[in-house]
Design a protein around this motif. Structure first.
Motif, mmCIF file in Angstrom:
data_model
loop_
_atom_site.group_PDB
_atom_site.id
_atom_site.type_symbol
_atom_site.label_atom_id
_atom_site.label_comp_id
_atom_site.label_asym_id
_atom_site.label_seq_id
_atom_site.Cartn_x
_atom_site.Cartn_y
_atom_site.Cartn_z
ATOM 1 N N LYS A 227 0.807 -1.151 -0.139
ATOM 2 C CA LYS A 227 -0.029 -0.057 -0.099
ATOM 3 C C LYS A 227 1.046 1.082 0.029
ATOM 4 C CE LYS A 227 -3.993 -1.932 2.324
ATOM 5 N NZ LYS A 227 -4.785 -1.841 3.565
ATOM 6 N N ILE A 228 0.560 2.428 -0.830
ATOM 7 C CA ILE A 228 1.126 3.385 -0.830
ATOM 8 C C ILE A 228 0.169 4.505 -0.414
ATOM 9 C CG2 ILE A 228 2.212 4.886 -2.423
ATOM 10 C CD1 ILE A 228 3.126 2.782 -4.126
ATOM 11 N N THR A 229 0.803 5.244 0.436
ATOM 12 C CA THR A 229 -0.338 6.109 1.388
ATOM 13 C C THR A 229 0.331 7.916 0.925
ATOM 14 O OG1 THR A 229 -1.126 4.514 2.613
ATOM 15 C CG2 THR A 229 -1.665 6.666 2.964
ATOM 16 N N LYS A 230 -0.408 8.646 0.460
ATOM 17 C CA LYS A 230 0.279 9.887 0.630
ATOM 18 C C LYS A 230 -0.350 10.747 1.747
ATOM 19 C CE LYS A 230 -0.307 14.281 -2.333
ATOM 20 N NZ LYS A 230 -1.246 14.862 -3.524
ATOM 21 N N LYS A 231 0.859 11.382 2.336
ATOM 22 C CA LYS A 231 0.882 12.172 3.415
ATOM 23 C C LYS A 231 1.428 13.447 3.261
ATOM 24 C CE LYS A 231 1.106 8.457 6.539
ATOM 25 N NZ LYS A 231 -0.258 8.565 7.379
ATOM 26 N N THR A 232 0.737 14.715 3.780
ATOM 27 C CA THR A 232 1.207 16.111 3.706
ATOM 28 C C THR A 232 1.437 16.502 5.085
ATOM 29 O OG1 THR A 232 -0.487 16.330 1.822
ATOM 30 C CG2 THR A 232 0.574 18.256 2.882
ATOM 31 N N PRO B 165 2.729 19.028 8.099
ATOM 32 C CA PRO B 165 2.551 20.533 8.433
ATOM 33 C C PRO B 165 3.073 21.690 7.495
ATOM 34 C CG PRO B 165 2.850 19.030 10.280
ATOM 35 C CD PRO B 165 3.364 18.482 9.255
ATOM 36 N N ASN B 166 4.214 21.403 7.069
ATOM 37 C CA ASN B 166 4.787 22.653 6.145
ATOM 38 C C ASN B 166 4.322 22.478 4.821
ATOM 39 O OD1 ASN B 166 6.095 20.236 5.544
ATOM 40 N ND2 ASN B 166 8.223 21.054 6.133
ATOM 41 N N GLY B 167 3.312 21.436 4.517
ATOM 42 C CA GLY B 167 3.050 21.373 2.935
ATOM 43 C C GLY B 167 3.675 20.357 2.367
ATOM 44 N N VAL B 168 4.814 19.790 2.511
ATOM 45 C CA VAL B 168 5.647 18.994 1.842
ATOM 46 C C VAL B 168 4.996 17.493 1.969
ATOM 47 C CG1 VAL B 168 7.803 17.776 1.729
ATOM 48 C CG2 VAL B 168 7.537 20.210 2.726
ATOM 49 N N GLU B 169 4.874 16.786 0.615
ATOM 50 C CA GLU B 169 4.369 16.010 0.356
ATOM 51 C C GLU B 169 5.317 14.609 0.557
ATOM 52 O OE1 GLU B 169 2.762 15.773 -3.426
ATOM 53 O OE2 GLU B 169 0.756 16.879 -2.832
ATOM 54 N N ARG B 170 4.676 13.586 1.125
ATOM 55 C CA ARG B 170 5.722 12.249 1.318
ATOM 56 C C ARG B 170 4.665 10.942 1.110
ATOM 57 N NH1 ARG B 170 9.227 15.181 1.113
ATOM 58 N NH2 ARG B 170 10.852 15.678 2.368
ATOM 59 N N PHE B 171 5.424 10.055 0.943
ATOM 60 C CA PHE B 171 4.626 8.666 0.379
ATOM 61 C C PHE B 171 5.044 7.482 1.474
ATOM 62 C CE2 PHE B 171 4.632 11.713 -2.863
ATOM 63 C CZ PHE B 171 3.135 11.607 -3.243
ATOM 64 N N VAL C 16 6.110 9.526 -5.425
ATOM 65 C CA VAL C 16 5.141 8.262 -5.775
ATOM 66 C C VAL C 16 6.140 7.358 -6.546
ATOM 67 C CG1 VAL C 16 4.293 9.220 -8.109
ATOM 68 C CG2 VAL C 16 2.966 7.389 -6.463
ATOM 69 N N GLU C 17 6.982 8.001 -7.476
ATOM 70 C CA GLU C 17 7.878 7.017 -8.426
ATOM 71 C C GLU C 17 8.678 6.297 -7.430
ATOM 72 O OE1 GLU C 17 7.346 10.306 -8.946
ATOM 73 O OE2 GLU C 17 6.300 10.312 -10.790
ATOM 74 N N GLU C 18 9.344 6.833 -6.595
ATOM 75 C CA GLU C 18 10.228 6.199 -5.506
ATOM 76 C C GLU C 18 9.424 5.090 -4.581
ATOM 77 O OE1 GLU C 18 13.562 7.044 -2.251
ATOM 78 O OE2 GLU C 18 12.656 8.573 -2.912
#
Length: 398
Positions: A9-14, A16-22, A40-42
Motif C-alpha cells: 500500500k502506498i499512502t500519500k501524506k502531507t 504540516p509544512n505542506g511537503v508531500e511524502r509517500f 510516488v515513483e520512488e
C-alpha cells in the motif's frame, strides 16, 4: 506459507509544512515493512523491490516444519530478538546448560516406590503415611499423571489451599511432608532439584505442655483398676515413668513388644526403655515414684495393654482418653516429667536423661510449674491391690 493477497500500500501524506511524502507499507513473511519516500515513483520502486524480495524468500526458504511449528519458531525468534534481546545461539547455549528434564515417572508409580524404599531404611510407618498422604494431595493438586517438573509456585499453591485458620504446625507439617517426597525424588534421580527446599516455615508459638493434677490421675487409675485393670501397666508407665505413649510405634510400642517376647526390662535399678533419638536408657525407680508398686500389683508380663494389635489398642485407649478428657495424647508423660523435676535429689540433667529428652527442654517447659507438694500427692497414689499375679502367671501356676 503463501504470498500476501494484498499488494503493498502506498499512502500519500502531507506534512504540516505542506511537503508531500509517500508511505509504503507491506506485510511479508510475517514482518510489517514501512518506508517513507519523497515521490510516488520512488514509492512504487520500493514496493516492486519488496514484492521481488518476497518472491525470492518464498523460493529459497524450505522447511520440514508444519505450519503450526513454523509459526511457533517465528514467534520464538521474535521473543528472543525483541523481548530477551539475545540471539538464537546464546539461547541454545543457555538451554543446554540449564534445561532440567521433567520426571517421566507417574505419580501412581512413584508414591508406592517411595513407600517400599522408605520401609527398607527403617522410616516409621507414621512418617511414611504422612508423606504419602501429602504426595497424593500434591499430585491431585497439580493434576497431571506424570510427576513432570514440580515448581515452587505449585508447592505454594498447594499450601494456599489450606484454610486461613489452620495453625502453623499444620502448615509446616504439610510443607515438610511434600518437601520430603520431592527430596526423595531428587535422591532417586527423578528430579534435578527439590522446589520446596528452603521455603520458609511459619513460626510456631508453643505453649507449656499440659499436665493432670493428682486428683485427675487418681480418678483415672481408680477407674482402670475397677473397669479395665489390663490397662493399668500402660497408664502407670506413662504417668509415673514418662513413657512416650505411642502404641503403633516408638517407646511404648517397643516396651510392649519386649514384654510379650518375655524379655527382662524390669531391673533392680529401674525400667529399661528403648528410645530412639536419645537412645536406650534405664529409668531409675527413684524418679518414678510408685511405678514399681503398680507393676508389682499389675504385672505387665502379657504386655502393656490387652490387644495384641497396636492399632486396636490405640483405638481402645482413645476411649479412655475421651472419658477422662485428656488435653493431649502426651499429657501423662508431661505429668510424670513435672513430678520428676521435684523428686528428692532430682536435677534437670537427671530428669532429662531419665525421660529421654534434653536438659534445655526440661528447664524451658517443666521447671516452675509444679511443686514438691504436688509430686508427693501424685506419688502417694498407690494401687488398691498388692502383688497380684498376671493371668498368664496364674494359668501357669494352676
Amino acid at each position: 506459507m503463501g504470498r500476501p493477497k494484498e499488494p503493498p500500500k502506498i499512502t500519500k501524506k502531507t506534512l504540516p509544512n505542506g511537503v508531500e511524502r509517500f508511505l509504503v507499507r507491506w506485510v511479508v513473511m510475517g514482518q510489517d515493512r514501512r518506508k517513507v519516500v519523497a515521490s510516488v515513483e520512488e514509492a512504487q520502486l520500493v514496493a516492486k523491490q519488496w514484492v521481488d524480495d518476497g518472491k525470492q524468500e518464498l523460493r529459497v526458504l524450505q522447511t520440514r516444519l508444519t505450519a503450526d511449528e513454523l509459526g511457533g519458531a517465528e514467534a520464538m525468534q521474535r521473543v528472543l530478538r525483541t523481548v530477551l534481546r539475545i540471539d538464537f545461539e546464546t539461547a541454545t547455549a543457555w538451554l543446554l546448560a540449564n534445561y532440567k528434564r521433567p520426571a517421566t515417572i507417574e505419580w501412581t508409580k512413584a508414591i508406592p516406590e517411595y513407600e517400599t524404599d522408605r520401609r527398607k531404611v527403617g522410616i516409621t510407618e507414621s512418617q511414611i503415611s504422612n508423606v504419602v498422604k501429602a504426595a497424593k494431595r500434591f499430585a491431585a493438586f497439580v493434576g497431571r499423571p506424570l510427576v513432570g517438573s514440580p515448581t515452587r509456585v505449585e508447592v505454594e499453591g498447594l499450601l494456599n489451599t489450606l484454610s486461613d485458620d489452620v495453625g502453623p504446625s499444620t502448615y509446616n507439617g504439610l510443607l515438610s511432608d511434600v518437601s520430603a517426597f520431592l527430596g526423595w525424588l531428587v535422591t532417586k534421580g527423578y528430579l534435578p532439584e527439590n522446589p520446596a527446599e528452603g521455603m520458609e516455615r511459619r513460626k510456631v508459638k508453643r505453649g507449656k505442655p499440659p499436665v493432670l493434677q493428682p486428683a485427675a490421675v487418681q480418678s483415672l487409675l481408680r477407674d482402670l483398676e475397677v473397669n479395665a485393670p489390663e490397662w493399668v501397666p500402660y497408664a502407670a508407665c506413662c504417668v509415673f515413668g514418662a513413657l512416650r505413649p505411642g502404641m503403633r510405634e516408638g517407646e511404648a510400642n517397643r516396651l510392649d513388644a519386649d514384654l510379650r517376647a518375655g524379655k527382662t526390662v524390669l531391673h533392680p535399678g529401674g525400667i529399661e526403655i528403648h528410645g530412639k533419638a536419645h537412645g536406650d536408657r534405664i529409668l531409675p525407680w527413684k524418679l518414678c515414684g510408685p511405678l514399681k508398686e503398680w507393676l508389682d500389683a499389675y504385672p505387665a508380663n502379657d504386655g502393656l495393654w490387652p490387644a495384641e494389635t497396636p492399632r486396636i489398642a490405640d483405638r481402645e485407649w482413645s476411649e479412655v482418653r475421651a472419658k477422662h478428657i485428656f488435653p493431649c495424647a502426651d499429657v501423662l508423660r508431661h505429668t510424670a516429667i513435672s513430678a520428676m523435676c521435684y523428686a528428692p535429689g532430682a536435677s534437670p540433667a537427671k530428669v532429662a536423661i531419665g525421660a529421654g529428652t534434653s536438659e534445655s527442654r526440661i528447664r524451658t517447659n517443666y521447671l516452675g510449674r509444679w511443686s514438691e507438694e504436688l509430686t508427693k500427692a501424685l506419688w502417694d497414689l498407690k494401687p488398691v491391690r498388692q502383688n497380684t499375679l498376671s493371668a498368664k502367671t496364674r494359668d501357669q501356676a494352676a
